[in-house]
Design a protein around this motif. Sequence first.
Motif, short mmCIF file in Angstrom:
data_model
loop_
_atom_site.label_atom_id
_atom_site.label_comp_id
_atom_site.label_asym_id
_atom_site.label_seq_id
_atom_site.Cartn_x
_atom_site.Cartn_y
_atom_site.Cartn_z
N PHE A 1 0.83 -1.20 0.00
CA PHE A 1 0.00 0.00 0.00
C PHE A 1 0.87 1.26 0.00
O PHE A 1 0.61 2.21 -0.75
CB PHE A 1 -0.93 -0.01 1.22
N HIS A 2 1.91 1.28 0.80
CA HIS A 2 2.77 2.45 0.84
C HIS A 2 3.47 2.68 -0.49
O HIS A 2 3.69 3.84 -0.88
CB HIS A 2 3.80 2.30 1.97
N ARG A 3 3.81 1.61 -1.17
CA ARG A 3 4.48 1.79 -2.45
C ARG A 3 3.57 2.47 -3.48
O ARG A 3 4.06 3.17 -4.38
CB ARG A 3 4.95 0.42 -2.98
N VAL A 4 2.28 2.31 -3.36
CA VAL A 4 1.35 2.98 -4.26
C VAL A 4 1.56 4.49 -4.22
O VAL A 4 1.36 5.18 -5.22
CB VAL A 4 -0.11 2.63 -3.88
N MET A 5 2.00 5.02 -3.07
CA MET A 5 2.06 6.47 -2.89
C MET A 5 3.45 7.06 -3.08
O MET A 5 3.61 8.28 -3.12
CB MET A 5 1.51 6.83 -1.52
N SER A 6 4.47 6.23 -3.19
CA SER A 6 5.82 6.74 -3.45
C SER A 6 6.61 5.70 -4.23
O SER A 6 6.70 4.55 -3.81
CB SER A 6 6.55 7.07 -2.15
N ARG A 7 7.19 6.14 -5.34
CA ARG A 7 8.07 5.24 -6.09
C ARG A 7 9.46 5.20 -5.49
O ARG A 7 10.18 4.23 -5.65
CB ARG A 7 8.18 5.71 -7.55
N ARG A 8 9.86 6.27 -4.79
CA ARG A 8 11.25 6.44 -4.42
C ARG A 8 11.59 6.05 -2.99
O ARG A 8 12.75 5.72 -2.70
CB ARG A 8 11.66 7.90 -4.65
N ALA A 9 10.65 6.12 -2.08
CA ALA A 9 10.96 5.79 -0.68
C ALA A 9 11.46 4.35 -0.58
O ALA A 9 10.90 3.45 -1.21
CB ALA A 9 9.72 5.97 0.20
N LEU A 10 12.51 4.14 0.20
CA LEU A 10 12.99 2.79 0.48
C LEU A 10 12.13 2.21 1.60
O LEU A 10 12.05 2.79 2.68
CB LEU A 10 14.46 2.82 0.89
N LEU A 11 11.50 1.09 1.33
CA LEU A 11 10.63 0.45 2.32
C LEU A 11 11.40 -0.63 3.07
O LEU A 11 12.26 -1.30 2.50
CB LEU A 11 9.41 -0.16 1.63
N TYR A 12 11.05 -0.79 4.35
CA TYR A 12 11.69 -1.80 5.18
C TYR A 12 10.65 -2.80 5.68
O TYR A 12 9.53 -2.43 6.00
CB TYR A 12 12.37 -1.15 6.40
N THR A 13 11.06 -4.05 5.77
CA THR A 13 10.20 -5.05 6.38
C THR A 13 10.13 -4.81 7.88
O THR A 13 10.94 -4.06 8.45
CB THR A 13 10.74 -6.47 6.17
N GLU A 14 9.17 -5.43 8.53
CA GLU A 14 9.22 -5.50 9.97
C GLU A 14 10.45 -6.33 10.34
O GLU A 14 10.96 -7.11 9.53
CB GLU A 14 7.95 -6.16 10.50
N MET A 15 10.96 -6.16 11.55
CA MET A 15 12.13 -6.93 11.93
C MET A 15 11.79 -8.41 12.02
O MET A 15 10.80 -8.80 12.64
CB MET A 15 12.67 -6.46 13.28
N VAL A 16 12.62 -9.23 11.39
CA VAL A 16 12.44 -10.68 11.44
C VAL A 16 13.72 -11.29 12.02
O VAL A 16 14.82 -10.82 11.76
CB VAL A 16 12.15 -11.28 10.06
N THR A 17 13.57 -12.31 12.83
CA THR A 17 14.73 -12.90 13.49
C THR A 17 15.45 -13.87 12.56
O THR A 17 14.86 -14.44 11.64
CB THR A 17 14.32 -13.65 14.76
#
Length: 322
Positions: free
Chosen positions: A12-28
């Motif tokens: 959903f967040h990617r729909v609103m920005s092409r350039r922002a670097l997205l991060y996953t939630e922390m995974v162990t």
Amino acid sequence: MMDWTDRHCRRFHRVMSRRALLYTEMVTTGAVIHGDRRRILGYSPQEHPVAVQLGGSEPADLAQAARIAEDEGYAEVNLNVGCPSDRVQDGRFGACLMREPALVGEAVAAMKAAVAVPVTVKCRIGVDEQDPEEALDRLADAVLSGGADAIIVHARKAWLQGLSPKENRDVPPLDYGRVHRLKLRLPSTPIAINGGLTGLDQCREQLAHVDGVMLGRAAYHDPELLLQVDPALFGEAAPVADAFEAVEAYEPYVAMRLAEGVRLSSITRHMLGLFQGRPGARAFRRHLATQAVKPGAGLDVLRAAVAMVSRQDVAAGRIEAA
């Protein structure tokens, strides 16, 4: 952002920005190595650029998890040395590792040896009684010796004794100046800042001192902020004109996940911050909260919720905000 920035949120967040670097939630590391990788690391190609955030302390395990993430196509591997929750302390990872900079440096070196993608570290300025001047420098020097490509600093201490994880997000005072001093000391190292930033004006102010900014809960609770990222920070048009277009652009993804058996509420829970302060926003949230959880809820529920928001007022509000 555990349990928040899952694949539905990121898409959903990617729909609103092409350039922002997205991060996953922390995974162990244990979950990545031994768990259901499709569930833990699955993402949509449209999410790119997307980084995976790992939690762990054993260099060999972190190297293996980083290699798996790279094989899955992630653009960056980030080691979290800033999360203050009890869960991560019990597992000897997160913010408690601020006390063990040498170990963090070894972990980064092992990860760098295992992957070709950038390896970055997210940390605090210190924990508990540590002196932030000394603690942050020691941690930074250790991870750079290990080959870290960038450092992201939450500009607060983490108090592992005496404060809850929630309190650790707000109670320790912000010290942006400490992060600025780190950048001055390490001019060739990419440094990003995190913590307490709620708008693009604040982000621009920080970019006069550091190389990047990270938004967490601000972007989650008010996702329309992301509509301003590409125009304000990259000089490019946003992918969609407003939140209404964002929802429409997101609908094919929602329909695909619904067809796979995902419950609508698992997707729309990340959209409740839309239309903040606009006529109909409360009705939008209430409709999704009560109807999206029902068995068989589909796109009609989402569309009905959006229809409760005034389009004219929202458009005017976004123009005034800009």
